[in-house]
Motif scaffolding. Structure first.
Motif, PDB file in Angstrom:
ATOM      1  N   GLY A 195      86.423  27.284  21.587  1.00  0.00           N
ATOM      2  CA  GLY A 195      85.568  26.819  22.678  1.00  0.00           C
ATOM      3  C   GLY A 195      85.395  27.727  23.865  1.00  0.00           C
ATOM      4  N   TRP A 196      85.888  28.961  23.827  1.00  0.00           N
ATOM      5  CA  TRP A 196      85.713  29.876  24.954  1.00  0.00           C
ATOM      6  C   TRP A 196      84.327  30.528  24.891  1.00  0.00           C
ATOM      7  N   PHE A 197      83.645  30.533  26.024  1.00  0.00           N
ATOM      8  CA  PHE A 197      82.325  31.158  26.141  1.00  0.00           C
ATOM      9  C   PHE A 197      82.522  32.627  26.475  1.00  0.00           C
ATOM     10  N   ARG A 198      81.963  33.505  25.650  1.00  0.00           N
ATOM     11  CA  ARG A 198      82.090  34.946  25.876  1.00  0.00           C
ATOM     12  C   ARG A 198      80.907  35.411  26.727  1.00  0.00           C
ATOM     13  N   THR A 199      81.160  35.887  27.927  1.00  0.00           N
ATOM     14  CA  THR A 199      80.089  36.210  28.872  1.00  0.00           C
ATOM     15  C   THR A 199      79.459  37.573  28.631  1.00  0.00           C
ATOM     16  N   GLY A 200      80.209  38.505  28.049  1.00  0.00           N
ATOM     17  CA  GLY A 200      79.716  39.873  27.927  1.00  0.00           C
ATOM     18  C   GLY A 200      79.933  40.694  29.176  1.00  0.00           C
ATOM     19  N   ASP A 201      80.567  40.100  30.198  1.00  0.00           N
ATOM     20  CA  ASP A 201      80.868  40.815  31.437  1.00  0.00           C
ATOM     21  C   ASP A 201      82.304  41.329  31.396  1.00  0.00           C
ATOM     22  N   ALA A 202      82.530  42.501  31.956  1.00  0.00           N
ATOM     23  CA  ALA A 202      83.862  43.089  32.020  1.00  0.00           C
ATOM     24  C   ALA A 202      84.387  43.012  33.444  1.00  0.00           C
ATOM     25  N   ALA A 203      85.666  42.680  33.587  1.00  0.00           N
ATOM     26  CA  ALA A 203      86.265  42.552  34.911  1.00  0.00           C
ATOM     27  C   ALA A 203      87.763  42.811  34.812  1.00  0.00           C
ATOM     28  N   ARG A 204      88.378  42.966  35.953  1.00  0.00           N
ATOM     29  CA  ARG A 204      89.837  43.033  36.027  1.00  0.00           C
ATOM     30  C   ARG A 204      90.304  42.048  37.102  1.00  0.00           C
ATOM     31  N   ARG A 205      91.574  41.707  37.082  1.00  0.00           N
ATOM     32  CA  ARG A 205      92.133  40.736  38.024  1.00  0.00           C
ATOM     33  C   ARG A 205      93.402  41.321  38.631  1.00  0.00           C
ATOM     34  N   ASP A 206      93.576  41.158  39.948  1.00  0.00           N
ATOM     35  CA  ASP A 206      94.781  41.683  40.578  1.00  0.00           C
ATOM     36  C   ASP A 206      95.887  40.631  40.559  1.00  0.00           C
ATOM     37  N   ALA A 207      97.023  40.985  41.106  1.00  0.00           N
ATOM     38  CA  ALA A 207      98.196  40.113  41.041  1.00  0.00           C
ATOM     39  C   ALA A 207      98.018  38.816  41.821  1.00  0.00           C
ATOM     40  N   ASP A 208      97.083  38.776  42.752  1.00  0.00           N
ATOM     41  CA  ASP A 208      96.851  37.583  43.558  1.00  0.00           C
ATOM     42  C   ASP A 208      95.716  36.716  43.012  1.00  0.00           C
ATOM     43  N   GLY A 209      95.195  37.080  41.833  1.00  0.00           N
ATOM     44  CA  GLY A 209      94.165  36.260  41.214  1.00  0.00           C
ATOM     45  C   GLY A 209      92.758  36.560  41.653  1.00  0.00           C
ATOM     46  N   PHE A 210      92.536  37.687  42.317  1.00  0.00           N
ATOM     47  CA  PHE A 210      91.188  38.080  42.720  1.00  0.00           C
ATOM     48  C   PHE A 210      90.562  38.916  41.599  1.00  0.00           C
ATOM     49  N   TYR A 211      89.303  38.636  41.309  1.00  0.00           N
ATOM     50  CA  TYR A 211      88.581  39.315  40.237  1.00  0.00           C
ATOM     51  C   TYR A 211      87.702  40.434  40.791  1.00  0.00           C
ATOM     52  N   TYR A 212      87.513  41.460  39.965  1.00  0.00           N
ATOM     53  CA  TYR A 212      86.684  42.611  40.317  1.00  0.00           C
ATOM     54  C   TYR A 212      85.772  42.894  39.132  1.00  0.00           C
ATOM     55  N   LEU A 213      84.479  42.714  39.315  1.00  0.00           N
ATOM     56  CA  LEU A 213      83.545  42.994  38.231  1.00  0.00           C
ATOM     57  C   LEU A 213      83.511  44.488  37.951  1.00  0.00           C
ATOM     58  N   VAL A 214      83.530  44.829  36.678  1.00  0.00           N
ATOM     59  CA  VAL A 214      83.465  46.233  36.266  1.00  0.00           C
ATOM     60  C   VAL A 214      82.056  46.557  35.786  1.00  0.00           C
ATOM     61  N   ASP A 215      81.545  45.787  34.843  1.00  0.00           N
ATOM     62  CA  ASP A 215      80.194  46.021  34.334  1.00  0.00           C
ATOM     63  C   ASP A 215      79.928  45.035  33.213  1.00  0.00           C
ATOM     64  N   ARG A 216      78.721  45.069  32.665  1.00  0.00           N
ATOM     65  CA  ARG A 216      78.468  44.401  31.399  1.00  0.00           C
ATOM     66  C   ARG A 216      79.201  45.183  30.309  1.00  0.00           C
TER      67      ARG A 216
ATOM     68  N   ALA B  56      96.236  42.479  30.842  1.00  0.00           N
ATOM     69  CA  ALA B  56      97.310  42.480  31.829  1.00  0.00           C
ATOM     70  C   ALA B  56      96.719  42.619  33.229  1.00  0.00           C
ATOM     71  N   THR B  57      97.520  42.365  34.235  1.00  0.00           N
ATOM     72  CA  THR B  57      97.076  42.533  35.614  1.00  0.00           C
ATOM     73  C   THR B  57      96.547  43.947  35.819  1.00  0.00           C
ATOM     74  N   GLY B  58      95.339  44.043  36.326  1.00  0.00           N
ATOM     75  CA  GLY B  58      94.717  45.336  36.577  1.00  0.00           C
ATOM     76  C   GLY B  58      93.996  45.924  35.388  1.00  0.00           C
ATOM     77  N   GLU B  59      94.155  45.336  34.207  1.00  0.00           N
ATOM     78  CA  GLU B  59      93.512  45.839  32.999  1.00  0.00           C
ATOM     79  C   GLU B  59      92.130  45.196  32.847  1.00  0.00           C
ATOM     80  N   VAL B  60      91.176  45.955  32.324  1.00  0.00           N
ATOM     81  CA  VAL B  60      89.812  45.457  32.148  1.00  0.00           C
ATOM     82  C   VAL B  60      89.715  44.645  30.863  1.00  0.00           C
ATOM     83  N   GLY B  61      89.019  43.510  30.960  1.00  0.00           N
ATOM     84  CA  GLY B  61      88.775  42.683  29.790  1.00  0.00           C
ATOM     85  C   GLY B  61      87.454  41.949  29.935  1.00  0.00           C
ATOM     86  N   GLU B  62      86.967  41.415  28.814  1.00  0.00           N
ATOM     87  CA  GLU B  62      85.736  40.626  28.856  1.00  0.00           C
ATOM     88  C   GLU B  62      86.035  39.249  29.442  1.00  0.00           C
TER      89      GLU B  62
END
Length: 513
Positions: free
Chosen positions: A388-409, A355-361
């Motif tokens: 066919g989805w490539f799993r990056t192993g990176d964790a991030a979250r996304r805000d309501a305007d579509g901007f991403y924020y890296l959290v960590d591996r 969800a928006t603001g929630e961390v996911g891979e």
């Protein structure tokens, strides 16, 4: 048959013949697009006629940053061969292992790596060696300049598929043995389209490139869209802060684009000459390979330079997201929005979309993502899902305007007392401590909490830090369970050639420092 690839060096030679294509900051060598077409064609002809290099053959490269690296790249592309640049920071046994895996038809090297190149050739059975600035008495290496001076140039072909591999680029290896990600004409072309709006290349664009040319960060990430559109690349042997600042801060050099990881931007801003440097020609100042601390962004902003954070990886496109210049002030910790031609999902541990603001891979799908990893018995599929989805192993979250924020591996995150902790979040707090010069955090086992954070800190000269002091500093800014429970003071952090901290090395570091 797949669509035929077009030789973009010949195309640009016809469109921008007398415009600058390549420049060497140390030697002063300069080549226009017409000259690059001639040199790359001559090298391709020599590789073909002298060594029998053809479609699918691998060409090994071991060299410092130099314009010739791009000549080799374009010569390989003209032949349908595959360029394999090696990371000279690796030990000889590691280099031998990578070289043996690709079974090269020829090895190309410079004088700095002449002896290492001979060891690799002897261990792997490579019979053909070509090099520049090698020792005058070398009997084993054919001279690069003499070879292309007498070669019959190879003309561009119209029967080479866009699906043909162009490079085997080994990942930085912070999590284990480097993997050889395959790029193709197709992935490079879609990557250039992904960055077209942000890079805004063309004649008059000049990228200062002191990054290692054995990784995507230096060889393809910004260099590809700049060169594909007729811009120029200025190479440097290595990243040497004084030299870089002298070129970057001199408007007569005309540098318009520069990209580097946070540690390199920080080293430039720490130099005495930073205050007087003139960055007025710089149009794109990109920071990638890590989340920059806010004080670093502010320091460069005070000099009129807006550092635009980006996110990507060798096999990911390389570009995945990029930060618009006018959005940095409001979202300084964001790595931007997704590039236009790559699908991006954030997926939680239970397989649902975050969800928006929630961390996911971070999961990716698109035409610039690598088709696979190299193995001599056939390409190995990357970590893709059934659809066919490539799993990056990176964790991030996304805000309501579509901007991403890296959290960590994902693998670097740990659970303390049942709560997830992202080391990168803790690092962003600790780096703002006035006595902390550099920092990295890893999770370590703990009998009470399951896992806790251990902070590795480089302190500013003449200062000291304590665990209690750092924990108190953290408590005022983040939840108490995220504060480190172990401290190791070190002289420096182990980093790879792209500036990324090796968390694997830190996990094996003795607790007493």
């Amino acid at each position: 048959m797949a669509d035929a690839a077009k030789d973009w060096v010949r195309t640009n030679a016809g469109r921008y013949g007398d415009d600058l294509a390549l420049e060497n900051a140390e030697t002063g060598e300069r080549h226009t697009w017409r000259q690059l077409d001639q040199r790359a064609g001559a090298l391709a002809g020599h590789l073909r006629d002298r060594y029998g290099v053809g479609v699918g053959d691998r060409v090994l490269l071991l060299a410092e940053g130099d314009t010739r690296t791009f000549e080799v790249q374009f010569a390989c592309m003209r032949l349908g061969a595959i360029l394999v640049p090696l990371n000279w920071r690796l030990a000889v046994p590691e280099l031998v292992e990578l070289a043996a895996d690709v079974e090269p038809a020829v090895a190309i090297l410079d004088g700095v790596w002449h002896d290492t190149g001979l060891k690799i050739a002897e261990a792997t059975g490579v019979r053909h060696l070509l090099g520049w600035r090698c020792p005058g008495d070398s009997q084993d290496v054919e001279d690069y300049e003499a070879a292309i001076a007498t070669a019959t140039p190879a003309e561009p072909r119209t029967d080479l598929s866009v699906e043909l591999p162009t490079h085997i680029l080994h990942t930085s290896g912070t999590t284990g043995r480097p993997k050889g990600a395959i790029t193709t004409v197709k992935t490079l072309s879609w990557h250039a389209l992904n960055l077209a709006g942000r890079v805004n290349g063309g004649p008059g664009t000049k990228l200062l490139n002191p990054m290692p040319l054995f990784h995507a960060g230096g060889l393809t990430t910004i260099a590809t869209p700049v060169l594909m559109t007729g811009g120029a690349v200025t190479t440097m042997r290595r990243f040497e802060p004084d030299r870089v600042l002298a070129v970057l801060g001199d408007p007569t050099q005309g540098v318009t684009h520069f990209t580097a990881p946070p540690i390199m931007w920080a080293s430039l801003s720490a130099l005495p000459g930073f205050a007087d440097a003139d960055f007025s020609t710089l149009r794109l100042a990109e920071v990638a390979g890590g989340v920059p601390p806010l004080p670093l962004l502010e320091r460069w902003r005070s000099r009129g330079v807006v550092l635009q954070q980006a996110y990507g990886g060798t096999e990911l496109g390389p570009a995945v997201t990029g930060m618009p210049r006018d959005a940095v002030a409001d979202r300084p910790s964001s790595c931007g929005r997704a590039v236009p031609f790559t699908h991006v999902r954030l997926v939680t541990a239970d397989g649902t979309d975050a969800a928006t603001g929630e961390v996911g891979e971070v999961w990716l799908k698109g035409p610039s993502v690598t088709p696979g990893y190299w193995r001599k018995n056939g390409p190995v599929e990357p970590a893709r899902t059934e659809d066919g989805w490539f799993r990056t192993g990176d964790a991030a979250r996304r805000d309501a305007d579509g901007f991403y924020y890296l959290v960590d591996r994902v693998k670097d995150m740990y659970k303390s007392g049942g709560e997830n902790v992202a080391p990168a979040e803790v690092e962003r707090v600790l780096i703002t401590h006035p006595d902390v010069l550099d920092v990295a955090v890893v999770g370590i086992p703990d009998p009470t909490w399951g896992e806790v954070g251990r902070a590795f800190v480089v302190v500013r000269p003449g200062t000291t830090v304590t665990l209690d002091g750092l924990r108190e500093f953290c408590r005022e800014r983040i939840a108490g369970y995220k504060a480190p429970r172990s401290l190791v003071v070190v002289e420096d952090l182990p980093r790879n050639s792209t500036g990324k901290v090796s968390k694997a090395a830190l996990r094996s570091h003795p607790a007493d420092g």
